[in-house]
Enzyme design. Structure first.
Site, PDB file in Angstrom:
ATOM      1  N   ASP A 111     -12.046 -22.912  25.658  1.00 31.02           N
ATOM      2  CA  ASP A 111     -10.861 -22.060  25.705  1.00 31.02           C
ATOM      3  C   ASP A 111     -10.829 -21.026  24.592  1.00 31.02           C
ATOM      4  O   ASP A 111      -9.770 -20.500  24.247  1.00 31.02           O
ATOM      5  CB  ASP A 111      -9.589 -22.911  25.658  1.00 31.02           C
ATOM      6  CG  ASP A 111      -9.551 -23.851  24.457  1.00 31.02           C
ATOM      7  OD1 ASP A 111     -10.481 -23.806  23.623  1.00 31.02           O
ATOM      8  OD2 ASP A 111      -8.588 -24.631  24.352  1.00 31.02           O
ATOM      9  N   LYS A 162      -3.923 -30.139   8.728  1.00 26.35           N
ATOM     10  CA  LYS A 162      -2.977 -29.027   8.690  1.00 26.35           C
ATOM     11  C   LYS A 162      -2.126 -29.119   7.427  1.00 26.35           C
ATOM     12  O   LYS A 162      -1.551 -30.167   7.133  1.00 26.35           O
ATOM     13  CB  LYS A 162      -2.068 -29.058   9.920  1.00 26.35           C
ATOM     14  CG  LYS A 162      -2.800 -28.857  11.239  1.00 26.35           C
ATOM     15  CD  LYS A 162      -1.847 -28.994  12.421  1.00 26.35           C
ATOM     16  CE  LYS A 162      -2.582 -28.872  13.738  1.00 26.35           C
ATOM     17  NZ  LYS A 162      -1.680 -29.048  14.910  1.00 26.35           N
ATOM     18  N   ASP A 223      -7.752 -18.236  20.603  1.00 21.06           N
ATOM     19  CA  ASP A 223      -7.625 -19.480  21.361  1.00 21.06           C
ATOM     20  C   ASP A 223      -6.690 -19.197  22.540  1.00 21.06           C
ATOM     21  O   ASP A 223      -5.522 -18.857  22.343  1.00 21.06           O
ATOM     22  CB  ASP A 223      -7.050 -20.564  20.454  1.00 21.06           C
ATOM     23  CG  ASP A 223      -6.810 -21.890  21.155  1.00 21.06           C
ATOM     24  OD1 ASP A 223      -6.829 -21.936  22.408  1.00 21.06           O
ATOM     25  OD2 ASP A 223      -6.586 -22.893  20.454  1.00 21.06           O
TER      26      ASP A 223
END
Length: 372
Positions: A111, A162, A223
């Site tokens: 993707d 993250k 993305d």
């Protein structure tokens, strides 16, 4: 011979209802299935054989591409019966590779739209004698991504989760979803279980002292996992902001596929795609949108930053902004759809059922299978 693995098993839940009946990599982007862009770019970089790691609606991939000969490739298909994670999927597909243990194997996420030089990434990996090479990209706001800091020589120092606080943002470099593995490294990934390359394989390689390189590349990267990114990626391909040998026509304001009909006075702009057998009637405006095969935009309607599914219909004098209209849906005349609306496949909205000018319609009052 140069080999690659393409990870195309995801369900694409963030793109529903577009992925209700179509795997995310087979959704049309700039006139062809997105996967076609990746396959043609790989072939242009000298890749000759690709193993597709499939899962969701797996049979549709072979229906679309067969043995790959029309693309100048040899394609193999491996299907996961249970999700195995990124590392598990790579290991599962490796059984169909034919290269030796010291040869480089390209691995792509299914993707990612990117302008990275695939051949240079592979040859740099070989020249450095690396175990794994990662394509890294820089982002303005890295809080939504795992971080990948490197030293001055490009050696990866860590794989960080993250960041939750500003102090944890030690770099703006993130994993861009394209790798080169030395084949022997893939063969060491545990077989038959869930494995994450980001959380397990790569950190373990660092601990063992393996050479994990990060190549920071500032060319185009996106993305396509959300509707907004999907629409923007398609528009960028049509406008020529990123190159692909698979775009079926010249770059410009709009791409109109064979069999489509565009009426007098209609305006198509900002990278719009009109699919085969679709109809845009007189006076309609379609801006930065993807109108899939067989859809119809009636007179006087304005469609911006949206996807209109296969066979869907937008009635006259509607306003559609930043919406996803599922396959076969029917939006009757006079509707003004609020930004972010998703209309399920086959759903019908009655005439003037939604009027933004009268105030945002509460979700509880929207028809079933219509989601904001």
């Amino acid at each position: 011979m140069s080999e690659a693995i393409l990870l195309v098993g995801g369900k694409g839940t963030r793109l529903r209802p577009l992925t209700s009946h179509t795997p995310k990599p087979l959704l049309e982007v700039a006139g062809v299935p997105f996967l076609t862009h990746q396959l043609r770019r790989a072939a242009a970089a000298g890749v000759t054989r690709i193993v597709l790691a499939t899962s969701y609606l797996a049979e549709l991939f072979e229906d679309e591409y067969g043995d790959g000969s029309e693309l100048g490739l040899r394609l193999e298909y491996v299907t996961e019966t249970e999700p195995l994670g990124t590392g598990g999927a790579i290991r599962n597909a490796a059984g169909r590779l034919t290269c030796g243990p010291d040869e480089p194997v390209l691995v792509f996420n299914g993707d990612i739209l990117s302008g990275v030089d695939i051949a240079a990434l592979r040859e740099g990996h070989r020249a450095a004698g690396a175990d794994v090479t990662l394509h890294l990209t820089r982002v303005e706001d890295p809080r939504a991504f795992g971080l990948v800091p490197t030293d001055d020589e490009g050696r990866v120092l860590a794989f960080l989760e993250k960041p939750e606080t500003p102090e944890q943002i030690v770099t703006d470099q993130i994993n861009a979803g394209c790798y080169v593995f030395t084949r022997a490294v893939i063969d060491r990934i545990p077989a038959g279980r869930v494995v994450s390359v980001e959380r397990e394989t790569f950190p373990e390689l660092l601990v063992s002292g393996a050479l994990v390189r990060g190549v920071v590349d500032d060319t185009y990267w996106r993305d396509l996992g959300t509707p907004a990114a999907f629409i923007e990626g398609s528009a960028d391909l049509v406008l020529g902001a990123v190159d692909s040998p698979a775009v079926p026509g010249d770059t410009g304001e709009a791409l109109v596929l064979p069999g489509a009909s565009v009426g007098q006075g209609a305006v198509l702009c900002a990278g719009t795609v009109i699919g085969s057998d679709a109809v845009v009637e007189d006076g309609a405006v379609v801006e930065a949108s993807v109108v899939l095969a067989g859809a119809r935009i009636a007179t006087g309607s304005v469609v911006r930053n949206s996807v209109v599914g296969r066979g869907a219909r937008i009635g006259g004098h509607c306003t559609v902004d930043s919406a996803v209209i599922g396959d076969g849906a029917d939006v009757a005349a006079g509707n003004e759809l609020p930004p972010g609306l998703r209309i399920g496949c086959g759903v019908r909205l009655p005439a003037e059922g939604i009027r933004v000018s009268a105030g945002r319609t509460p979700c509880s009052e929207l028809p079933r299978a219509v989601h904001v």
